[in-house]
Write a protein that holds these residues in place. Structure first.
Motif, PDB file in Angstrom:
ATOM      1  N   TYR A  62       0.837  -1.210   0.000  1.00 22.62           N
ATOM      2  CA  TYR A  62       0.000   0.000   0.000  1.00 22.62           C
ATOM      3  C   TYR A  62       0.873   1.263   0.000  1.00 22.62           C
ATOM      4  O   TYR A  62       0.590   2.223  -0.718  1.00 22.62           O
ATOM      5  CB  TYR A  62      -0.912   0.001   1.223  1.00 22.62           C
ATOM      6  CG  TYR A  62      -1.795   1.220   1.325  1.00 22.62           C
ATOM      7  CD1 TYR A  62      -2.982   1.308   0.604  1.00 22.62           C
ATOM      8  CD2 TYR A  62      -1.444   2.299   2.133  1.00 22.62           C
ATOM      9  CE1 TYR A  62      -3.788   2.429   0.685  1.00 22.62           C
ATOM     10  CE2 TYR A  62      -2.249   3.426   2.221  1.00 22.62           C
ATOM     11  CZ  TYR A  62      -3.416   3.477   1.495  1.00 22.62           C
ATOM     12  OH  TYR A  62      -4.208   4.608   1.582  1.00 22.62           O
ATOM     13  N   PRO A 119     -11.507   4.095  -3.803  1.00 26.78           N
ATOM     14  CA  PRO A 119     -11.871   2.673  -3.907  1.00 26.78           C
ATOM     15  C   PRO A 119     -10.694   1.730  -3.673  1.00 26.78           C
ATOM     16  O   PRO A 119     -10.888   0.606  -3.210  1.00 26.78           O
ATOM     17  CB  PRO A 119     -12.401   2.553  -5.332  1.00 26.78           C
ATOM     18  CG  PRO A 119     -12.835   3.929  -5.705  1.00 26.78           C
ATOM     19  CD  PRO A 119     -11.889   4.861  -5.001  1.00 26.78           C
ATOM     20  N   THR A 120      -9.471   2.192  -3.967  1.00 28.42           N
ATOM     21  CA  THR A 120      -8.298   1.347  -3.732  1.00 28.42           C
ATOM     22  C   THR A 120      -8.121   1.045  -2.253  1.00 28.42           C
ATOM     23  O   THR A 120      -7.733  -0.066  -1.871  1.00 28.42           O
ATOM     24  CB  THR A 120      -7.037   2.025  -4.296  1.00 28.42           C
ATOM     25  OG1 THR A 120      -7.244   2.355  -5.665  1.00 28.42           O
ATOM     26  CG2 THR A 120      -5.829   1.110  -4.178  1.00 28.42           C
ATOM     27  N   ASP A 121      -8.414   2.025  -1.383  1.00 22.00           N
ATOM     28  CA  ASP A 121      -8.334   1.799   0.057  1.00 22.00           C
ATOM     29  C   ASP A 121      -9.308   0.716   0.489  1.00 22.00           C
ATOM     30  O   ASP A 121      -8.997  -0.104   1.366  1.00 22.00           O
ATOM     31  CB  ASP A 121      -8.624   3.096   0.814  1.00 22.00           C
ATOM     32  CG  ASP A 121      -7.560   4.159   0.586  1.00 22.00           C
ATOM     33  OD1 ASP A 121      -6.492   3.808   0.053  1.00 22.00           O
ATOM     34  OD2 ASP A 121      -7.798   5.320   0.937  1.00 22.00           O
ATOM     35  N   LEU A 122     -10.488   0.703  -0.116  1.00 22.86           N
ATOM     36  CA  LEU A 122     -11.481  -0.320   0.209  1.00 22.86           C
ATOM     37  C   LEU A 122     -10.989  -1.709  -0.188  1.00 22.86           C
ATOM     38  O   LEU A 122     -11.229  -2.696   0.523  1.00 22.86           O
ATOM     39  CB  LEU A 122     -12.800   0.000  -0.491  1.00 22.86           C
ATOM     40  CG  LEU A 122     -13.999  -0.884  -0.145  1.00 22.86           C
ATOM     41  CD1 LEU A 122     -14.321  -0.794   1.335  1.00 22.86           C
ATOM     42  CD2 LEU A 122     -15.211  -0.479  -0.977  1.00 22.86           C
ATOM     43  N   ILE A 123     -10.291  -1.791  -1.310  1.00 11.91           N
ATOM     44  CA  ILE A 123      -9.728  -3.074  -1.737  1.00 11.91           C
ATOM     45  C   ILE A 123      -8.718  -3.583  -0.714  1.00 11.91           C
ATOM     46  O   ILE A 123      -8.736  -4.764  -0.338  1.00 11.91           O
ATOM     47  CB  ILE A 123      -9.066  -2.921  -3.125  1.00 11.91           C
ATOM     48  CG1 ILE A 123     -10.129  -2.646  -4.197  1.00 11.91           C
ATOM     49  CG2 ILE A 123      -8.263  -4.172  -3.481  1.00 11.91           C
ATOM     50  CD1 ILE A 123      -9.551  -2.383  -5.567  1.00 11.91           C
ATOM     51  N   PHE A 124      -7.846  -2.706  -0.236  1.00 13.37           N
ATOM     52  CA  PHE A 124      -6.838  -3.124   0.744  1.00 13.37           C
ATOM     53  C   PHE A 124      -7.481  -3.513   2.071  1.00 13.37           C
ATOM     54  O   PHE A 124      -7.024  -4.458   2.727  1.00 13.37           O
ATOM     55  CB  PHE A 124      -5.813  -2.007   0.939  1.00 13.37           C
ATOM     56  CG  PHE A 124      -4.746  -1.967  -0.116  1.00 13.37           C
ATOM     57  CD1 PHE A 124      -3.579  -2.700   0.020  1.00 13.37           C
ATOM     58  CD2 PHE A 124      -4.908  -1.211  -1.259  1.00 13.37           C
ATOM     59  CE1 PHE A 124      -2.599  -2.685  -0.952  1.00 13.37           C
ATOM     60  CE2 PHE A 124      -3.930  -1.175  -2.248  1.00 13.37           C
ATOM     61  CZ  PHE A 124      -2.775  -1.910  -2.092  1.00 13.37           C
ATOM     62  N   PHE A 126     -10.541  -4.787   2.478  1.00 11.69           N
ATOM     63  CA  PHE A 126     -11.190  -6.080   2.274  1.00 11.69           C
ATOM     64  C   PHE A 126     -10.153  -7.190   2.162  1.00 11.69           C
ATOM     65  O   PHE A 126     -10.353  -8.306   2.658  1.00 11.69           O
ATOM     66  CB  PHE A 126     -12.053  -6.023   1.012  1.00 11.69           C
ATOM     67  CG  PHE A 126     -12.917  -7.226   0.814  1.00 11.69           C
ATOM     68  CD1 PHE A 126     -13.965  -7.507   1.681  1.00 11.69           C
ATOM     69  CD2 PHE A 126     -12.696  -8.093  -0.248  1.00 11.69           C
ATOM     70  CE1 PHE A 126     -14.759  -8.629   1.496  1.00 11.69           C
ATOM     71  CE2 PHE A 126     -13.482  -9.211  -0.445  1.00 11.69           C
ATOM     72  CZ  PHE A 126     -14.522  -9.476   0.443  1.00 11.69           C
ATOM     73  N   TRP A 127      -9.037  -6.893   1.519  1.00 11.06           N
ATOM     74  CA  TRP A 127      -7.954  -7.863   1.395  1.00 11.06           C
ATOM     75  C   TRP A 127      -7.414  -8.247   2.771  1.00 11.06           C
ATOM     76  O   TRP A 127      -7.208  -9.436   3.062  1.00 11.06           O
ATOM     77  CB  TRP A 127      -6.863  -7.273   0.510  1.00 11.06           C
ATOM     78  CG  TRP A 127      -5.651  -8.140   0.311  1.00 11.06           C
ATOM     79  CD1 TRP A 127      -5.518  -9.466   0.635  1.00 11.06           C
ATOM     80  CD2 TRP A 127      -4.403  -7.745  -0.260  1.00 11.06           C
ATOM     81  NE1 TRP A 127      -4.258  -9.914   0.293  1.00 11.06           N
ATOM     82  CE2 TRP A 127      -3.564  -8.878  -0.249  1.00 11.06           C
ATOM     83  CE3 TRP A 127      -3.927  -6.544  -0.779  1.00 11.06           C
ATOM     84  CZ2 TRP A 127      -2.263  -8.835  -0.739  1.00 11.06           C
ATOM     85  CZ3 TRP A 127      -2.637  -6.500  -1.281  1.00 11.06           C
ATOM     86  CH2 TRP A 127      -1.820  -7.636  -1.258  1.00 11.06           C
ATOM     87  N   SER A 147      -2.321 -13.958  -1.391  1.00 18.03           N
ATOM     88  CA  SER A 147      -1.845 -12.596  -1.139  1.00 18.03           C
ATOM     89  C   SER A 147      -0.746 -12.198  -2.112  1.00 18.03           C
ATOM     90  O   SER A 147      -0.696 -11.053  -2.574  1.00 18.03           O
ATOM     91  CB  SER A 147      -1.343 -12.484   0.307  1.00 18.03           C
ATOM     92  OG  SER A 147      -2.399 -12.659   1.232  1.00 18.03           O
ATOM     93  N   ILE A 150      -2.470 -11.520  -5.539  1.00 13.87           N
ATOM     94  CA  ILE A 150      -3.231 -10.264  -5.474  1.00 13.87           C
ATOM     95  C   ILE A 150      -2.285  -9.075  -5.426  1.00 13.87           C
ATOM     96  O   ILE A 150      -2.511  -8.060  -6.108  1.00 13.87           O
ATOM     97  CB  ILE A 150      -4.150 -10.267  -4.240  1.00 13.87           C
ATOM     98  CG1 ILE A 150      -5.251 -11.320  -4.394  1.00 13.87           C
ATOM     99  CG2 ILE A 150      -4.781  -8.898  -4.029  1.00 13.87           C
ATOM    100  CD1 ILE A 150      -6.075 -11.521  -3.142  1.00 13.87           C
ATOM    101  N   LEU A 154      -2.212  -6.044  -8.212  1.00 14.43           N
ATOM    102  CA  LEU A 154      -2.456  -4.650  -7.824  1.00 14.43           C
ATOM    103  C   LEU A 154      -1.249  -3.774  -8.140  1.00 14.43           C
ATOM    104  O   LEU A 154      -1.399  -2.647  -8.612  1.00 14.43           O
ATOM    105  CB  LEU A 154      -2.786  -4.570  -6.329  1.00 14.43           C
ATOM    106  CG  LEU A 154      -4.135  -5.151  -5.897  1.00 14.43           C
ATOM    107  CD1 LEU A 154      -4.298  -5.040  -4.383  1.00 14.43           C
ATOM    108  CD2 LEU A 154      -5.278  -4.418  -6.593  1.00 14.43           C
TER     109      LEU A 154
END
Length: 244
Positions: A62, A119-124, A126-127, A147, A150, A154
């Motif tokens: 991230y 939206p990228t923060d939401l992906i991280f 949820f990951w 991981s 993924i 990303l």
């Protein structure tokens, strides 16, 4: 004859009841076997260690691919915490049937009010949660390989999209002749561009253009401002989201 028929029917009924009882016991035992009264220290340490490694991998990735304006270290650290906390909860749920049922009810009332703008923060987020769930359930290989895959996907897509920084150019000019000169100058100076918005008023034309530069130097704006009839020119770097 009727006596033998009655005995046969009774035997069949007994067999069916025995089969049903056996099947019911098998289901019950299979469910109960998944739960243990005690959790080994080694399992806890291994699960939390793997959860930390995966969470740290998410943290580093991230930080590496972040392309926003303000980097939040607290948000990034929370990804590690979420992975480990989720893994701990799943260990407890897998170890006690009563606790698992109560935990479902308790977690269902939890609400998170922190707004997620990217939206990228939401992906991280949820990951991190999914990685913690899979690790806590004991599927270590799935958590690690998933991981890694993924993370690579990303990294490739996010970094590739940030190689070409989009810009907005706002130009105020006097008339149509000046506008044509502006377009002619842009054809020679930038990689590509397109008009996002055009506002015409008395004695003024305001152009908003999205463009890509051959390099990150914006020196062409100075020569653009020297064109006769151009009142001002403003170059802005933006994330690619534009509302007209």
């Amino acid at each position: 004859m009727s006596h033998f028929a009655t005995l046969a029917a009774a035997a069949q009924t007994t067999a069916q009841n025995s089969d049903a009882t056996t099947f019911s016991d098998m289901i019950k035992n299979s469910v109960l076997d998944n739960f243990v009264s005690d959790i080994s220290i080694s399992r806890i340490l291994i699960t939390l260690a793997i959860a930390f490694v995966i969470g740290f991998f998410i943290y580093v990735l991230y930080k590496r691919v972040f392309s926003g304006v303000l980097y939040s270290k607290s948000f990034n650290v929370s990804l590690i915490g979420m992975t480990m906390i989720t893994a701990t909860v799943i260990i407890a749920i897998n170890s006690n049937l009563v606790l698992s049922l109560g935990m479902v009810g308790a977690l269902s009332i939890v609400r998170f009010r922190t707004p997620i703008k990217d939206p990228t923060d939401l992906i991280f987020l949820f990951w991190a949660a999914v990685a913690g769930i899979v690790t806590g359930a004991g599927f270590y290989t799935l958590a690690i390989i998933g991981s890694i895959i993924i993370g690579l996907i990303l990294f490739l897509f996010i970094k590739r999209s940030s190689l070409e920084t989009p810009y907005l150019l706002v130009v105020n000019c006097e008339g149509d002749d000046t506008e044509r000169e502006v377009h002619s100058h842009l054809d020679k100076s930038v990689k590509r561009y397109n008009v996002k918005q055009k506002t015409v008023s008395a004695g003024n034309i305001e152009l908003t253009l999205e463009l890509r530069l051959d390099d990150k130097a914006g020196g062409f704006v100075n020569t653009l401002s020297d064109i006769a009839g151009v009142k001002n020119a403003l170059l802005i770097s933006y994330s690619g989201d534009y509302v007209s």
